[in-house]
Enzyme design. Structure first.
Site, PDB file in Angstrom:
ATOM      1  N   ARG A  54       0.873  -1.179   0.000  1.00 26.85           N
ATOM      2  CA  ARG A  54       0.000   0.000   0.000  1.00 26.85           C
ATOM      3  C   ARG A  54       0.907   1.224   0.000  1.00 26.85           C
ATOM      4  NH1 ARG A  54       2.376   1.647   3.823  1.00 26.85           N
ATOM      5  NH2 ARG A  54       0.849   3.320   3.962  1.00 26.85           N
ATOM      6  N   GLY A  55       0.297   2.409  -0.008  1.00 21.92           N
ATOM      7  CA  GLY A  55       1.097   3.622  -0.160  1.00 21.92           C
ATOM      8  C   GLY A  55       1.196   3.940  -1.644  1.00 21.92           C
ATOM      9  N   ARG A  95      -7.503  -0.106  -6.686  1.00 22.12           N
ATOM     10  CA  ARG A  95      -7.675   0.958  -5.685  1.00 22.12           C
ATOM     11  C   ARG A  95      -7.869   2.274  -6.445  1.00 22.12           C
ATOM     12  NH1 ARG A  95      -4.144   1.168  -0.486  1.00 22.12           N
ATOM     13  NH2 ARG A  95      -6.077   2.194   0.192  1.00 22.12           N
ATOM     14  N   GLN A 208      -2.011   2.146  10.078  1.00 19.80           N
ATOM     15  CA  GLN A 208      -0.718   2.184   9.366  1.00 19.80           C
ATOM     16  C   GLN A 208       0.329   2.958  10.158  1.00 19.80           C
ATOM     17  OE1 GLN A 208      -3.699   2.729   7.929  1.00 19.80           O
ATOM     18  NE2 GLN A 208      -3.687   2.317   5.738  1.00 19.80           N
ATOM     19  N   ASP A 249      -1.856  10.905  -1.679  1.00 15.04           N
ATOM     20  CA  ASP A 249      -2.231   9.894  -2.682  1.00 15.04           C
ATOM     21  C   ASP A 249      -2.608  10.527  -4.011  1.00 15.04           C
ATOM     22  OD1 ASP A 249      -2.845   8.603   0.104  1.00 15.04           O
ATOM     23  OD2 ASP A 249      -2.507   7.002  -1.344  1.00 15.04           O
ATOM     24  N   ASN A 259      -5.213  12.614   1.038  1.00 12.98           N
ATOM     25  CA  ASN A 259      -4.352  11.691   1.796  1.00 12.98           C
ATOM     26  C   ASN A 259      -5.244  10.906   2.757  1.00 12.98           C
ATOM     27  OD1 ASN A 259      -1.665  10.697   2.395  1.00 12.98           O
ATOM     28  ND2 ASN A 259      -1.837  11.736   4.352  1.00 12.98           N
ATOM     29  N   LYS A 260      -4.623  10.044   3.520  1.00  7.82           N
ATOM     30  CA  LYS A 260      -5.346   9.146   4.436  1.00  7.82           C
ATOM     31  C   LYS A 260      -6.382   9.901   5.266  1.00  7.82           C
ATOM     32  CE  LYS A 260      -5.074   5.587   4.653  1.00  7.82           C
ATOM     33  NZ  LYS A 260      -6.019   4.717   3.917  1.00  7.82           N
TER      34      LYS A 260
HETATM   35  O1  MRU Z   1      -4.444   3.239   2.322  1.00  8.73           O
HETATM   36  P1  MRU Z   1      -2.955   3.383   2.237  1.00  8.73           P
HETATM   37  O2  MRU Z   1      -2.225   2.741   3.363  1.00  8.73           O
HETATM   38  O3  MRU Z   1      -2.434   2.971   0.877  1.00  8.73           O
HETATM   39  O4  MRU Z   1      -2.724   4.928   2.356  1.00  8.73           O
HETATM   40  C1  MRU Z   1      -1.428   5.475   2.313  1.00  8.73           C
HETATM   41  C2  MRU Z   1      -1.403   6.916   2.536  1.00  8.73           C
HETATM   42  O5  MRU Z   1      -2.404   7.539   2.738  1.00  8.73           O
HETATM   43  C3  MRU Z   1      -0.081   7.597   2.414  1.00  8.73           C
HETATM   44  O6  MRU Z   1      -0.047   8.717   3.247  1.00  8.73           O
HETATM   45  C4  MRU Z   1       0.062   8.014   0.967  1.00  8.73           C
HETATM   46  O7  MRU Z   1       0.073   6.916   0.110  1.00  8.73           O
HETATM   47  C5  MRU Z   1       1.171   8.900   0.651  1.00  8.73           C
HETATM   48  S1  MRU Z   1       2.770   8.438   1.185  1.00  8.73           S
HETATM   49  C6  MRU Z   1       3.476   7.437   0.148  1.00  8.73           C
END
Ligand code: MRU
Length: 370
Positions: A54-55, A95, A208, A249, A259-260
């Site tokens: 992920r990320g 995703r 995370q 993201d 972002n998250k």
């Molecule tokens: O749902 P995830 O774990 O893929 O989300 C990740 C994030 O929100 C990170 O902050 C984001 O990908 C940017 S950092 C590489």
């Protein structure tokens, strides 16, 4: 990145050969360290969908290797083009929010389209997937170098006192191919001997922060404290946070940052307390076609299960337990959008720019024209 003093990337070719890609399965971390083999397009799609990886940048790199496997599979199928088209859709549907996925898929499709000799297409795709991974690692290293002066400046103002940085989710090497986005400047500062301390938001529901960011920082020896998600505002009100750095993201051409989930609330609290709120991201996490993040960025909604159950370890091993009343409905929006006006600056692989269209265009005009 170092894990138990051994150097890893988060995705690599097994034995530098062309048949197997390896990843660190991030689901059982920090309690179990498991390396997983990916041998097909379907393996890559599942790894992204089910969040073994992920990320945003790592999702992109995994999708690129997925397209490489798809090409090998297509060469043995009845219709090469049909097979490739289906694989592209299967990977694109894993995703929806992280735009790096689509950046990588577009690049791989271009290589396929430009290759006139089918006997060379698999090798060309392998080279491109590897290039995407290598470029991503280098971009994150650059983010670290560009963000470092921001931390150095605070350290000087505090006469070498601890620089307290709050981060949300995991935007470190596990979210990228190496170095990380938000964590890259922190690693650079720590490696330079600057006294840094990281407040790690646990980041419900998948945690995370508590699981992955804490793991990374511990492995690297960076001082940190895991905090429940709602703690940041209180810390900011009491002068315990010098800056916030998060990843992204998908960021629009006008600087709206997706972002998250929960990032927006940190940005609001930071603004109310005059604390700089930085977003660190590589070029692949920009969506130059979008203007208005709130209206246009697709927000992934994930399964109820992630909210209702919590994963952890006890004396019998690792397991999941039910957290909510079994019958309670839940909502699980995975991301939110922080409007550009709340972002102090973007730390990119090209340098630091403001979160507005003029500044972003100035920094990235060659890519925007493509
Ligand atoms: O749902 P995830 O774990 O893929 O989300 C990740 C994030 O929100 C990170 O902050 C984001 O990908 C940017 S950092 C590489």
């Amino acid at each position: 990145m170092r894990i138990n003093n051994k150097y890893y990337r988060s995705i690599w070719l097994k034995d530098d050969a062309a048949d197997v890609v390896q990843i660190i399965d991030q689901r059982p971390l920090p309690h179990e360290f498991i390396i997983e083999d990916l041998k097909s397009m379907q393996d890559c799609a599942e790894a992204i969908r089910e969040m073994h990886v992920r990320g945003a940048p790592l999702i992109g790199a995994t999708a690129a290797f997925g397209m490489y496997f798809a090409v090998r599979e297509a060469l043995n199928s009845e219709s090469f083009q049909k097979h490739i088209g289906r694989a592209f859709i299967a990977l694109a549907e894993t995703r929806p929010t992280a735009v790096d996925l689509f950046y990588a898929l577009r690049r791989m499709q271009q290589v396929i389209d430009n290759c006139e000799d089918l006997s060379l297409v698999a090798e060309a795709c392998l080279n491109e997937a590897q290039a995407i991974a290598d470029e991503s690692a280098e971009q994150c290293r650059q983010i670290g170098l560009h963000g470092l002066p921001l931390i150095e400046t605070v350290s000087k103002i505090k006469r070498g006192g601890t620089v307290n940085i709050l981060t949300h989710c995991n935007a470190g090497w596990l979210a990228t191919v190496d170095y990380g986005t938000a964590l890259a400047p922190i690693y650079a500062a720590f490696d330079k001997g600057i006294d840094v301390h990281v407040w790690v938001d646990e980041t419900r529901p998948r945690n995370q922060g508590a699981r992955l960011t804490a793991y990374e920082l511990l492995q690297h020896g960076v001082p940190h404290t895991v905090i429940p998600d709602n703690t940041g505002g209180h810390l900011m009100q009491h002068g315990m946070v010098d800056m916030v750095i998060v990843g992204s993201d998908r960021t629009t051409r006008k600087g709206d940052v997706c972002n998250k989930i929960g990032t927006y609330l940190k940005a609001l609290a930071a603004r109310d307390n005059d604390i700089p709120f930085y977003v660190a991201l590589p070029v692949s996490s920009f969506d130059f076609e979008l203007q208005d993040g709130l209206k246009e960025i697709p927000i992934e909604q994930r399964s109820d299960h992630e909210v209702k159950y919590i994963y952890g370890k006890n004396e019998h091993g690792t397991s999941e337990v039910l957290l909510t009343p079994a019958g309670s409905p839940v909502a699980n929006y995975a991301f939110d959008v922080t409007p550009a006006r709340l972002v102090s600056a973007l730390i990119t692989d090209r340098g630091i720019c403001k979160a507005n269209e003029r500044s972003i265009v100035q920094m990235f005009s060659p890519e925007m024209a493509v």
